[in-house]
Design an enzyme around this catalytic site. Structure first.
Site, PDB file in Angstrom:
ATOM      1  N   THR A  74       3.568  34.746  66.525  1.00  0.00           N
ATOM      2  CA  THR A  74       2.403  34.794  65.632  1.00  0.00           C
ATOM      3  C   THR A  74       2.465  33.723  64.557  1.00  0.00           C
ATOM      4  OG1 THR A  74       3.480  36.449  64.236  1.00  0.00           O
ATOM      5  CG2 THR A  74       2.050  37.273  66.002  1.00  0.00           C
ATOM      6  N   HIS A 101      11.364  30.066  64.394  1.00  0.00           N
ATOM      7  CA  HIS A 101      12.111  31.069  63.628  1.00  0.00           C
ATOM      8  C   HIS A 101      12.905  31.952  64.570  1.00  0.00           C
ATOM      9  CE1 HIS A 101       8.125  32.785  64.483  1.00  0.00           C
ATOM     10  NE2 HIS A 101       8.714  33.966  64.553  1.00  0.00           N
ATOM     11  N   HIS A 124      14.625  35.703  64.737  1.00  0.00           N
ATOM     12  CA  HIS A 124      14.752  37.035  64.152  1.00  0.00           C
ATOM     13  C   HIS A 124      16.207  37.487  64.310  1.00  0.00           C
ATOM     14  CE1 HIS A 124      10.287  38.064  64.422  1.00  0.00           C
ATOM     15  NE2 HIS A 124      10.353  37.066  65.279  1.00  0.00           N
TER      16      HIS A 124
HETATM   17  P1  5GP Z   1       6.738  36.201  65.545  1.00  0.00           P
HETATM   18  O1  5GP Z   1       5.827  37.332  65.927  1.00  0.00           O
HETATM   19  O2  5GP Z   1       5.977  34.897  65.370  1.00  0.00           O
HETATM   20  O3  5GP Z   1       7.951  36.049  66.410  1.00  0.00           O
HETATM   21  O4  5GP Z   1       7.332  36.598  64.140  1.00  0.00           O
HETATM   22  C1  5GP Z   1       6.704  36.315  62.939  1.00  0.00           C
HETATM   23  C2  5GP Z   1       7.276  37.246  61.920  1.00  0.00           C
HETATM   24  O5  5GP Z   1       6.936  36.756  60.643  1.00  0.00           O
HETATM   25  C3  5GP Z   1       6.726  38.672  62.013  1.00  0.00           C
HETATM   26  O6  5GP Z   1       7.804  39.578  62.230  1.00  0.00           O
HETATM   27  C4  5GP Z   1       6.050  38.888  60.660  1.00  0.00           C
HETATM   28  O7  5GP Z   1       6.238  40.183  60.158  1.00  0.00           O
HETATM   29  C5  5GP Z   1       6.696  37.837  59.793  1.00  0.00           C
HETATM   30  N1  5GP Z   1       5.853  37.331  58.722  1.00  0.00           N
HETATM   31  C6  5GP Z   1       4.561  36.910  58.835  1.00  0.00           C
HETATM   32  N2  5GP Z   1       4.102  36.485  57.647  1.00  0.00           N
HETATM   33  C7  5GP Z   1       5.115  36.665  56.759  1.00  0.00           C
HETATM   34  C8  5GP Z   1       5.233  36.412  55.356  1.00  0.00           C
HETATM   35  O8  5GP Z   1       4.315  35.950  54.673  1.00  0.00           O
HETATM   36  N3  5GP Z   1       6.431  36.720  54.786  1.00  0.00           N
HETATM   37  C9  5GP Z   1       7.478  37.223  55.511  1.00  0.00           C
HETATM   38  N4  5GP Z   1       8.606  37.487  54.833  1.00  0.00           N
HETATM   39  N5  5GP Z   1       7.402  37.472  56.832  1.00  0.00           N
HETATM   40  C10 5GP Z   1       6.231  37.200  57.451  1.00  0.00           C
END
Ligand code: 5GP
Ligand code: ZN
Length: 110
Positions: free
Chosen positions: A92, A97, A99
């Site tokens: 998203t 990044h 996790h």
């Molecule tokens: P993805 O789904 O792209 O692998 O992970 C994106 C992560 O970024 C999600 O777990 C979401 O909760 C986190 N995230 C999105 N926007 C923000 C933000 O403004 N601050 C923080 N600390 N995390 C965010």
């Protein structure tokens, strides 16, 4: 650039930082999937795992050197390191990044 994580790096959006050096920032996920849920990002904007090349992979190696230090500081020994590449895989935020999630938080994935 309209990137949430670049704005976090720039300090334009607040975050709870747990680790920082010249190349890397780590902070707590805003919607944690577990009591410990940390995101580790390069300070350089890369769209995701698909943007890793021979030219920038030292940065990724550095991230993986930092991850055990962060986990140790959080008191977790068993954890997953996850990156989602592309929207269909759940990405998203299109800034590379990783996790850090303790135990088998992502049940059903594997
Ligand atoms: P993805 O789904 O792209 O692998 O992970 C994106 C992560 O970024 C999600 O777990 C979401 O909760 C986190 N995230 C999105 N926007 C923000 C933000 O403004 N601050 C923080 N600390 N995390 C965010
Ligand atoms: Zn970015």
């Amino acid at each position: 650039m309209d990137c949430i994580f670049c704005k976090i790096i720039a300090g334009e959006i607040p975050s709870t930082k747990v680790y920082e050096d010249e190349q890397v920032l780590a902070f707590r996920d805003i919607q944690p999937a577990a009591p410990v849920h940390i995101l580790v990002i390069p300070k350089t904007h890369l769209i995701g795992a698909a943007a890793i090349t021979a030219e920038n992979s030292a940065l990724v190696a550095h991230i993986f050197e930092v991850i055990p230090k962060i986990a140790a500081a959080e008191g977790i020994t068993d954890y997953r390191v996850v990156t989602n590449q592309g929207a269909e895989a759940g990405q998203t935020v299109h800034h590379l990044h990783f996790h850090i999630l303790p135990g088998r938080t992502l049940k059903g994935m594997c």
